[in-house]
Write a protein that holds these residues in place. Structure first.
Motif, mmCIF file in Angstrom:
data_model
loop_
_atom_site.group_PDB
_atom_site.id
_atom_site.type_symbol
_atom_site.label_atom_id
_atom_site.label_comp_id
_atom_site.label_asym_id
_atom_site.label_seq_id
_atom_site.Cartn_x
_atom_site.Cartn_y
_atom_site.Cartn_z
ATOM 1 N N THR A 42 4.681 2.607 -6.814
ATOM 2 C CA THR A 42 4.442 1.175 -6.380
ATOM 3 C C THR A 42 5.820 0.495 -6.201
ATOM 4 O O THR A 42 5.838 -0.404 -5.482
ATOM 5 N N LYS A 68 -6.812 -5.196 -0.941
ATOM 6 C CA LYS A 68 -7.919 -4.212 -1.225
ATOM 7 C C LYS A 68 -8.956 -4.877 -0.531
ATOM 8 O O LYS A 68 -9.699 -5.910 -0.448
ATOM 9 N N GLY A 69 -9.757 -3.665 0.544
ATOM 10 C CA GLY A 69 -10.887 -4.330 1.268
ATOM 11 C C GLY A 69 -10.634 -4.778 2.543
ATOM 12 O O GLY A 69 -11.604 -4.816 3.489
ATOM 13 N N TYR A 80 -3.223 3.784 -2.366
ATOM 14 C CA TYR A 80 -2.884 2.750 -3.570
ATOM 15 C C TYR A 80 -2.795 1.358 -2.890
ATOM 16 O O TYR A 80 -2.128 1.379 -1.727
ATOM 17 N N TYR A 81 -3.242 0.372 -3.422
ATOM 18 C CA TYR A 81 -3.414 -0.867 -2.748
ATOM 19 C C TYR A 81 -2.962 -2.178 -3.703
ATOM 20 O O TYR A 81 -3.415 -1.931 -4.858
ATOM 21 N N THR A 82 -2.371 -2.992 -3.310
ATOM 22 C CA THR A 82 -2.196 -4.204 -4.046
ATOM 23 C C THR A 82 -3.505 -4.819 -4.125
ATOM 24 O O THR A 82 -4.162 -4.745 -3.057
ATOM 25 N N ASP A 83 -3.967 -5.294 -5.052
ATOM 26 C CA ASP A 83 -5.104 -6.202 -5.199
ATOM 27 C C ASP A 83 -5.474 -7.186 -4.289
ATOM 28 O O ASP A 83 -6.590 -7.420 -3.617
ATOM 29 N N ALA A 124 0.739 -1.152 0.024
ATOM 30 C CA ALA A 124 -0.012 -0.009 0.052
ATOM 31 C C ALA A 124 0.996 1.123 -0.054
ATOM 32 O O ALA A 124 2.104 1.202 0.318
ATOM 33 N N THR A 128 -6.069 -1.053 5.262
ATOM 34 C CA THR A 128 -6.295 0.545 5.201
ATOM 35 C C THR A 128 -4.789 1.239 5.387
ATOM 36 O O THR A 128 -4.480 0.869 6.557
#
Length: 123
Positions: free
Chosen positions: A105, A64-65, A58-61, A48, A68
């Motif tokens: 990233t 995500k969710g 930004y987050y790596t997939d 992130a 944070t």
């Protein structure tokens, strides 16, 4: 710039941890900050990142969710709240500072690194 990561530990799958990264220096508020991790036998990967103002995240997939990233410029600290942790999240987590423009990233674009904090998620 010196970075000190903390907050790692052992947690059961489904649990939560919050990592902190305290930075030295008066210009922390001008750095983009990132979190990376390295699992045993694997290469370091991006997790992130957050802009200096906190308005771009930004987050790596894979996180995500669940994860944070946030920052408190008054405290020179960046955080990584990790929820719904899974065994595949087990790794040493590193915070890093980017002094240039943007929110990168790739790890090679970061200028300073903390020492890492170990997160172990048991199944």
């Amino acid at each position: 710039v010196q970075l000190q990561a903390s907050g790692g530990g052992l947690v059961q799958a489904g649990g939560s941890l919050r990592l902190s990264c305290a930075a030295s220096g008066r210009t922390f508020s001008t750095y983009a900050m990132g979190w990376f991790r390295q699992a045993p036998g694997k290469e370091r990967e991006f997790v992130a990142a957050i802009s200096w103002s906190g308005d771009r995240l930004y987050y790596t997939d894979s996180v995500k969710g669940r994860f944070t990233i946030s920052r408190d410029n008054a405290k020179n600290t960046v955080y990584l709240q990790m929820n719904s942790l899974q065994p595949e999240d087990t790794a040493v987590y590193y915070c890093a500072a980017h002094l240039g423009v943007g929110v990168p990233t790739p790890g090679y674009e970061y200028d300073y690194w903390g020492q890492g904090t170990l997160v172990t998620v048991s199944s």
